[in-house]
Design a protein around this motif. Structure first.
Motif, PDB file in Angstrom:
ATOM      1  N   GLY A  51      20.861 -94.549 -28.740  1.00  0.00           N
ATOM      2  CA  GLY A  51      21.480 -94.790 -27.353  1.00  0.00           C
ATOM      3  C   GLY A  51      20.962 -93.799 -26.290  1.00  0.00           C
ATOM      4  N   PHE A  52      19.930 -92.880 -26.466  1.00  0.00           N
ATOM      5  CA  PHE A  52      19.485 -91.999 -25.439  1.00  0.00           C
ATOM      6  C   PHE A  52      18.120 -92.374 -24.889  1.00  0.00           C
ATOM      7  CE2 PHE A  52      22.986 -89.878 -27.072  1.00  0.00           C
ATOM      8  CZ  PHE A  52      23.285 -88.490 -26.132  1.00  0.00           C
ATOM      9  N   SER A  53      17.690 -92.082 -23.736  1.00  0.00           N
ATOM     10  CA  SER A  53      16.427 -92.129 -23.257  1.00  0.00           C
ATOM     11  C   SER A  53      15.691 -90.956 -23.082  1.00  0.00           C
ATOM     12  CB  SER A  53      16.527 -92.907 -21.872  1.00  0.00           C
ATOM     13  OG  SER A  53      16.942 -92.078 -20.853  1.00  0.00           O
ATOM     14  N   VAL A  54      14.135 -90.949 -22.956  1.00  0.00           N
ATOM     15  CA  VAL A  54      13.214 -89.819 -23.273  1.00  0.00           C
ATOM     16  C   VAL A  54      12.607 -89.746 -21.658  1.00  0.00           C
ATOM     17  CG1 VAL A  54      11.763 -88.395 -24.431  1.00  0.00           C
ATOM     18  CG2 VAL A  54      13.492 -89.782 -25.562  1.00  0.00           C
ATOM     19  N   ILE A  55      12.628 -88.588 -21.214  1.00  0.00           N
ATOM     20  CA  ILE A  55      11.621 -88.252 -20.106  1.00  0.00           C
ATOM     21  C   ILE A  55      10.622 -87.243 -20.944  1.00  0.00           C
ATOM     22  CG2 ILE A  55      11.298 -87.203 -17.953  1.00  0.00           C
ATOM     23  CD1 ILE A  55      14.037 -87.725 -17.413  1.00  0.00           C
ATOM     24  N   SER A  56       9.248 -87.604 -20.859  1.00  0.00           N
ATOM     25  CA  SER A  56       8.482 -86.827 -21.417  1.00  0.00           C
ATOM     26  C   SER A  56       7.276 -86.775 -20.451  1.00  0.00           C
ATOM     27  CB  SER A  56       7.901 -87.581 -22.866  1.00  0.00           C
ATOM     28  OG  SER A  56       6.978 -88.816 -22.383  1.00  0.00           O
ATOM     29  N   ALA A  57       6.678 -85.387 -20.960  1.00  0.00           N
ATOM     30  CA  ALA A  57       5.560 -85.008 -20.094  1.00  0.00           C
ATOM     31  C   ALA A  57       4.354 -84.066 -20.796  1.00  0.00           C
ATOM     32  CB  ALA A  57       6.253 -84.009 -18.938  1.00  0.00           C
ATOM     33  N   ASP A  58       3.406 -84.326 -20.408  1.00  0.00           N
ATOM     34  CA  ASP A  58       1.975 -83.838 -21.089  1.00  0.00           C
ATOM     35  C   ASP A  58       1.485 -82.814 -19.990  1.00  0.00           C
ATOM     36  OD1 ASP A  58      -0.332 -83.298 -22.016  1.00  0.00           O
ATOM     37  OD2 ASP A  58      -1.075 -85.201 -21.986  1.00  0.00           O
ATOM     38  N   ALA A  59       1.639 -81.393 -20.424  1.00  0.00           N
ATOM     39  CA  ALA A  59       1.022 -80.362 -19.452  1.00  0.00           C
ATOM     40  C   ALA A  59      -0.411 -80.290 -19.678  1.00  0.00           C
ATOM     41  CB  ALA A  59       1.866 -78.954 -19.761  1.00  0.00           C
ATOM     42  N   GLY A  60      -1.128 -80.898 -20.578  1.00  0.00           N
ATOM     43  CA  GLY A  60      -2.558 -80.601 -20.681  1.00  0.00           C
ATOM     44  C   GLY A  60      -3.144 -79.255 -20.778  1.00  0.00           C
ATOM     45  N   GLY A  61      -2.271 -78.577 -21.634  1.00  0.00           N
ATOM     46  CA  GLY A  61      -2.542 -77.216 -21.856  1.00  0.00           C
ATOM     47  C   GLY A  61      -2.398 -76.144 -20.737  1.00  0.00           C
ATOM     48  N   ASP A  62      -1.609 -76.454 -19.673  1.00  0.00           N
ATOM     49  CA  ASP A  62      -1.396 -75.534 -18.591  1.00  0.00           C
ATOM     50  C   ASP A  62      -0.111 -75.083 -18.706  1.00  0.00           C
ATOM     51  OD1 ASP A  62      -0.880 -74.617 -15.878  1.00  0.00           O
ATOM     52  OD2 ASP A  62      -2.423 -75.993 -14.964  1.00  0.00           O
ATOM     53  N   ASP A  63       0.161 -73.731 -18.879  1.00  0.00           N
ATOM     54  CA  ASP A  63       1.378 -73.180 -18.801  1.00  0.00           C
ATOM     55  C   ASP A  63       2.185 -73.546 -17.653  1.00  0.00           C
ATOM     56  OD1 ASP A  63       1.152 -72.019 -21.506  1.00  0.00           O
ATOM     57  OD2 ASP A  63      -0.239 -70.594 -20.505  1.00  0.00           O
ATOM     58  N   ASP A  64       1.433 -73.194 -16.509  1.00  0.00           N
ATOM     59  CA  ASP A  64       2.471 -73.486 -14.991  1.00  0.00           C
ATOM     60  C   ASP A  64       2.709 -74.780 -14.909  1.00  0.00           C
ATOM     61  OD1 ASP A  64       2.214 -70.735 -14.570  1.00  0.00           O
ATOM     62  OD2 ASP A  64       0.140 -70.666 -13.740  1.00  0.00           O
ATOM     63  N   LEU A  65       1.911 -75.760 -15.534  1.00  0.00           N
ATOM     64  CA  LEU A  65       2.277 -77.118 -15.039  1.00  0.00           C
ATOM     65  C   LEU A  65       3.272 -77.434 -16.157  1.00  0.00           C
ATOM     66  CD1 LEU A  65       1.884 -79.921 -13.908  1.00  0.00           C
ATOM     67  CD2 LEU A  65       0.039 -80.009 -15.616  1.00  0.00           C
ATOM     68  N   GLN A  66       3.354 -76.795 -17.189  1.00  0.00           N
ATOM     69  CA  GLN A  66       4.682 -77.387 -17.974  1.00  0.00           C
ATOM     70  C   GLN A  66       5.730 -76.530 -17.641  1.00  0.00           C
ATOM     71  OE1 GLN A  66       4.067 -75.708 -22.316  1.00  0.00           O
ATOM     72  NE2 GLN A  66       5.334 -77.292 -23.005  1.00  0.00           N
ATOM     73  N   PHE A  67       5.778 -75.404 -16.952  1.00  0.00           N
ATOM     74  CA  PHE A  67       6.933 -74.801 -16.475  1.00  0.00           C
ATOM     75  C   PHE A  67       7.527 -75.759 -15.265  1.00  0.00           C
ATOM     76  CE2 PHE A  67       8.773 -71.288 -13.905  1.00  0.00           C
ATOM     77  CZ  PHE A  67       9.818 -71.240 -14.292  1.00  0.00           C
ATOM     78  N   GLN A  68       6.626 -76.199 -14.212  1.00  0.00           N
ATOM     79  CA  GLN A  68       7.065 -77.338 -13.226  1.00  0.00           C
ATOM     80  C   GLN A  68       7.624 -78.414 -13.788  1.00  0.00           C
ATOM     81  OE1 GLN A  68       7.161 -76.510  -9.958  1.00  0.00           O
ATOM     82  NE2 GLN A  68       8.175 -78.290 -10.025  1.00  0.00           N
ATOM     83  N   GLN A  69       7.009 -79.107 -14.737  1.00  0.00           N
ATOM     84  CA  GLN A  69       7.523 -80.215 -15.538  1.00  0.00           C
ATOM     85  C   GLN A  69       8.790 -79.949 -16.024  1.00  0.00           C
ATOM     86  OE1 GLN A  69       3.906 -81.072 -17.997  1.00  0.00           O
ATOM     87  NE2 GLN A  69       3.246 -82.396 -16.637  1.00  0.00           N
ATOM     88  N   VAL A  70       9.101 -78.789 -16.574  1.00  0.00           N
ATOM     89  CA  VAL A  70      10.551 -78.552 -17.255  1.00  0.00           C
ATOM     90  C   VAL A  70      11.389 -78.296 -16.255  1.00  0.00           C
ATOM     91  CG1 VAL A  70      11.638 -76.909 -18.367  1.00  0.00           C
ATOM     92  CG2 VAL A  70       9.557 -77.588 -19.466  1.00  0.00           C
ATOM     93  N   LYS A  71      10.915 -77.781 -15.169  1.00  0.00           N
ATOM     94  CA  LYS A  71      11.873 -77.765 -13.851  1.00  0.00           C
ATOM     95  C   LYS A  71      12.272 -79.079 -13.350  1.00  0.00           C
ATOM     96  CE  LYS A  71       9.858 -74.495 -11.675  1.00  0.00           C
ATOM     97  NZ  LYS A  71       9.515 -73.574 -10.641  1.00  0.00           N
ATOM     98  N   ASP A  72      11.271 -80.018 -13.211  1.00  0.00           N
ATOM     99  CA  ASP A  72      11.464 -81.432 -12.626  1.00  0.00           C
ATOM    100  C   ASP A  72      12.499 -82.296 -13.758  1.00  0.00           C
ATOM    101  OD1 ASP A  72      10.025 -80.747 -10.540  1.00  0.00           O
ATOM    102  OD2 ASP A  72       8.229 -81.815 -11.463  1.00  0.00           O
TER     103      ASP A  72
END
Length: 338
Positions: A51-72
């Motif tokens: 009963g839960f939905s998932v928001i997923s994100a692929d950072a493409g190996g970029d640490d800074d992008l992953q950090f931004q995606q997590v904040k979003d």
């Protein structure tokens, strides 16, 4: 009422389903390759069942992008963050951002170091490294060995490597096994493993007995280098992940073994524990591991050695690899029968 809507994560459009459902975030450092796609699919399927939905994100190996995606993701209202970091030493900032927003964190497959992680779920890298080294050493207790370890930014890569060396050490001390090359490999890249192996072949004039490749992608690079020198099938090669290409190589005889981790079970278990955390329920850890800041509740799942003799009773039986897909990549005389 159920709807599909779009969330922008680090400039990328990501989908999450059902605005009325509680949300879990799954942040992957890089989704390329067979392995992490399977993890995400299993995670999403089990979360949906619960009963839960998932928001997923692929950072493409970029640490800074992953950090931004997590904040979003945090801004989008996730209750739990499941985090697969690229660099485990830099993951603490993502964990801190989540905790500041009262979001629980599960470290997935790789342990985020020096951070307030709520749960770590993985397969025991010590056991995997031990399986790889023991299997090759049993087949070849003497000779020249090459070690192709994973990324220097991945704590699991060092654990695997050190456990392999621990197994080999008595053979080394007796003079039976000689490690002629030992490398870490940037981002676990098969292309870099290929270059490492070319160097080892050149420096030893082709006198290589076995290669401890820490995963199947790198094993593929190693075997291509061996093939270029007409050594494939003559040198033992380990692996990990039970990728389709690796299973095919095992049947063909160029790869000796792989370590199968029931990734569908890992993804599903992570989803179940994420739901428990979101609901404020107790998690079901079986041990703790110190990550430099705290003893992190940990779930370690059991890996399995896969060889030519047990493909049908492991990866095929579990549905991780399809018999049709394996046979499609093989000549008729090597295909597996039902």
């Amino acid at each position: 009422m159920s709807a599909v809507f779009v969330v922008l994560l680090g400039g990328q459009a990501m989908q999450a389903q059902s605005s009325e459902k509680l949300q879990i975030g799954f942040s992957l450092e890089d989704q390329k390759g067979e392995r992490w796609q399977t993890d995400l699919a299993s995670f999403e399927a089990r979360a949906k069942e619960l009963g839960f939905s998932v928001i997923s994100a692929d950072a493409g190996g970029d640490d800074d992008l992953q950090f931004q995606q997590v904040k979003d993701m945090i801004k989008a209202g996730i209750k739990v963050l499941v985090l697969l970091p690229r660099d485990t030493t830099k993951a603490s900032r993502m964990v801190e951002a989540a905790k500041a927003a009262h979001v629980k964190v599960i470290s997935y497959d790789r342990l985020a170091l020096n951070s307030d992680v709520d749960l770590y779920i993985s397969f025991d890298p010590n056991e995997i490294g031990r399986m790889q080294a023991e299997y090759l050493a049993k087949l070849a207790p003497k000779g020249n060995y090459v070690l192709i370890a994973g990324s220097p930014n991945d704590a699991n890569a060092k654990i695997l490597h050190d456990e392999q060396v621990k197994v080999l050490q008595p053979y080394i001390d007796r003079g039976d096994i000689k490690v002629i090359a030992d490398w870490y490999t940037k981002e676990w890249q098969p292309s870099e493993a290929y270059l490492h192996m070319l160097d080892a072949i050149d420096s030893s004039k082709g006198d290589v007995t076995a290669v401890l490749a820490s995963n199947d992608g790198m094993a593929g690079g190693v075997i291509q280098a061996l093939r270029d020198h007409k050594l494939d099938g003559k040198v033992l090669v380990s692996g990990q992940d039970a990728d389709l290409a690796a299973i095919v190589r095992i049947i063909e005889g160029s790869q000796s073994m792989t370590v199968y981790k029931s990734i569908t079970n890992e993804g599903a278990r992570a989803a179940e524990e994420a739901v428990r955390l979101a609901k404020g329920e107790n998690i079901t850890e079986d041990r703790t591991i110190y990550n430099g800041k705290k003893k992190v509740p940990t779930i370690m799942l059991k890996p399995v050695i896969v060889t030519k003799d047990n493909i049908k009773t492991t990866v095929v039986k579990d549905g991780f690899q399809k018999l049709e897909g394996i046979n499609a990549a093989l000549p008729k005389d090597k295909q597996i029968t039902n």
